[in-house]
Design an enzyme around this catalytic site. Sequence first.
Site, PDB file in Angstrom:
ATOM      1  CG  ASN A   1      -0.072  -0.028   2.587  1.00 12.88           C
ATOM      2  OD1 ASN A   1       0.383   0.766   2.914  1.00 12.88           O
ATOM      3  ND2 ASN A   1      -0.264  -1.178   3.239  1.00 12.88           N
TER       4      ASN A   1
ATOM      5  CB  ILE B   1       0.023  -6.594  14.501  1.00 14.28           C
ATOM      6  CG1 ILE B   1       0.417  -7.251  13.252  1.00 14.28           C
ATOM      7  CG2 ILE B   1       1.066  -6.314  15.765  1.00 14.28           C
ATOM      8  CD1 ILE B   1       1.267  -6.865  12.420  1.00 14.28           C
TER       9      ILE B   1
ATOM     10  CE  LYS C   1      -7.790  -2.139  14.210  1.00 20.46           C
ATOM     11  NZ  LYS C   1      -6.964  -3.127  13.528  1.00 20.46           N
TER      12      LYS C   1
HETATM   13  N1  CTP Z   1      -3.545  -2.837  12.306  1.00 21.39           N
HETATM   14  C1  CTP Z   1      -2.679  -4.084  12.791  1.00 21.39           C
HETATM   15  N2  CTP Z   1      -2.822  -5.280  11.983  1.00 21.39           N
HETATM   16  C2  CTP Z   1      -3.692  -5.449  11.262  1.00 21.39           C
HETATM   17  C3  CTP Z   1      -4.182  -4.336  10.635  1.00 21.39           C
HETATM   18  C4  CTP Z   1      -4.018  -2.940  11.224  1.00 21.39           C
HETATM   19  O1  CTP Z   1      -1.930  -3.756  13.685  1.00 21.39           O
HETATM   20  N3  CTP Z   1      -3.773  -6.416  10.543  1.00 21.39           N
HETATM   21  C5  CTP Z   1      -3.187  -1.537  13.165  1.00 21.39           C
HETATM   22  C6  CTP Z   1      -2.669  -0.677  12.353  1.00 21.39           C
HETATM   23  O2  CTP Z   1      -1.482  -0.432  12.583  1.00 21.39           O
HETATM   24  C7  CTP Z   1      -3.286   0.694  12.951  1.00 21.39           C
HETATM   25  C8  CTP Z   1      -4.633   0.235  13.301  1.00 21.39           C
HETATM   26  O3  CTP Z   1      -4.675  -1.245  13.364  1.00 21.39           O
HETATM   27  O4  CTP Z   1      -2.968   1.035  14.136  1.00 21.39           O
HETATM   28  C9  CTP Z   1      -5.965   0.373  12.524  1.00 21.39           C
HETATM   29  O5  CTP Z   1      -5.440  -0.113  10.908  1.00 21.39           O
HETATM   30  P1  CTP Z   1      -6.310   0.180   9.935  1.00 21.39           P
HETATM   31  O6  CTP Z   1      -5.806  -0.420   8.504  1.00 21.39           O
HETATM   32  O7  CTP Z   1      -7.009   1.726   9.944  1.00 21.39           O
HETATM   33  O8  CTP Z   1      -7.540  -0.643  10.349  1.00 21.39           O
HETATM   34  P2  CTP Z   1      -8.176  -1.940   9.987  1.00 21.39           P
HETATM   35  O9  CTP Z   1      -8.407  -2.784  11.245  1.00 21.39           O
HETATM   36  O10 CTP Z   1      -7.386  -2.721   8.845  1.00 21.39           O
HETATM   37  O11 CTP Z   1      -9.812  -1.472   9.543  1.00 21.39           O
HETATM   38  P3  CTP Z   1     -10.105  -1.085   7.987  1.00 21.39           P
HETATM   39  O12 CTP Z   1      -9.043  -1.297   7.152  1.00 21.39           O
HETATM   40  O13 CTP Z   1     -11.405  -1.826   7.945  1.00 21.39           O
HETATM   41  O14 CTP Z   1     -10.432   0.383   8.036  1.00 21.39           O
END
Ligand code: CTP
Length: 405
Positions: A213, A312, A350
């Site tokens: 990304n 994570i 979260k």
């Molecule tokens: N994060 C993580 N592990 C993942 C996905 C996200 O640790 N597999 C963490 C990111 O580092 C960030 C937070 O969760 O601190 C939110 O990430 P984001 O991508 O905005 O959220 P998602 O849970 O992926 O939700 P969505 O993509 O549906 O908005």
Amino acid sequence: MSDLAGKHIVLGLSGGVACYKAAEFCRGLVKAGATVQVVMTEAAEHFITPVTMQALSGRPVYSSQWDAREGNNMPHINLSREADAIVIAPASADFMAKLLHGRADDLLSLLCLARPIERVQLIVAPAMNREMYAHPATQRNMAQLRADGTTVLGVGAGEQACGETGDGRMLEPDELLYEVVRHFRPKVLAGRHVLITAGPTFEAIDPVRGLTNRSSGKMGFALARAAHEAGAQVTLVAGPVALPTPRGVMRVDVQSASDMQRAVQASADAADVFIAAAAVADWRPASAAEQKIKKDGSGDVPALAFVENPDILAGVAASQRAKSGALYCVGFAAESHDLLAHAQAKRARKGVPLLVGNIGPDTFGRDDNALLLVDERGAHELPRASKLALARALVAEIAQRLPRR
Ligand code: CTP
């Protein structure tokens, strides 16, 4: 960046080839907003002229304790009392030996001895041949200088002017500048260990292709720097980005979300704060092909199946240490719209006390950003600023929320 606005630095040069780096360092201090008074030993003047240092600092250079320009004829008193810090770069082996014994037979050593020790920090940047640096006398002198409260910076390793290779090169001008800026930052995270994820992840499809990304990693790297400036021990788990490692930060490079999760788990038990700034890929190909997927001429496109990556942040936030308050977790939310509602929902989902929202497409790759902090008390905006300024503000916010020790 005016990191040193309002600060007055006495920059002392003792003798050494590294004096050439002091010229650029001086320029860096001035660009960062400091006023700089250069003081040179006689030996330093063999390596670089006062003319150069005067031009770069914009002030006449001092080198003699008998300099009659000062009304009271006491440059060692006046110069040391005006200073917010005294930085000796380069600090030769001989000059450090002098400092150690409190000798004061030239202006620079005299003003170091005369400085108000509680208020004006002495920072020395050693520079010398590797054998001189490794010599027990030099090592002993540096240890004693540290014990006396002097900040003795590290040295670089590599090729030396004498043709030998090893430890003893003076730090580079940008490294010296960082150390001076760091000296003046409030140590709100002293004694804390901060774990940070940054950048994108890369999920392999085959040996040459993958999913990733647009995250640049800049915010996470700025946070690592800000946490280190604030006195923390910092571990930075970085996805594939080409950014330089912030000074003093322990960096672990990873590719995929699974790698990132393993690296985070390996450090989470020792951490007091976890900041998940990485843009982790939500899905990965169900299986990565071992060989490059080739076109077979039929015009058919490969069908990719996905599986969900581990979350994570949610995993760490659900751990016993996080729940007991021993590990403070901070999440990020990169959204494209409805920032407040999404950030609030993500904070609850979260299970983290603090969620930091930003509009992803407005910030990817840029050097500035705007943040929305969402915690149990509500939402609070950190208006648009450089990522480093925001990182420092966020570090201060986090420090306020940590349990007192
Ligand atoms: N994060 C993580 N592990 C993942 C996905 C996200 O640790 N597999 C963490 C990111 O580092 C960030 C937070 O969760 O601190 C939110 O990430 P984001 O991508 O905005 O959220 P998602 O849970 O992926 O939700 P969505 O993509 O549906 O908005």
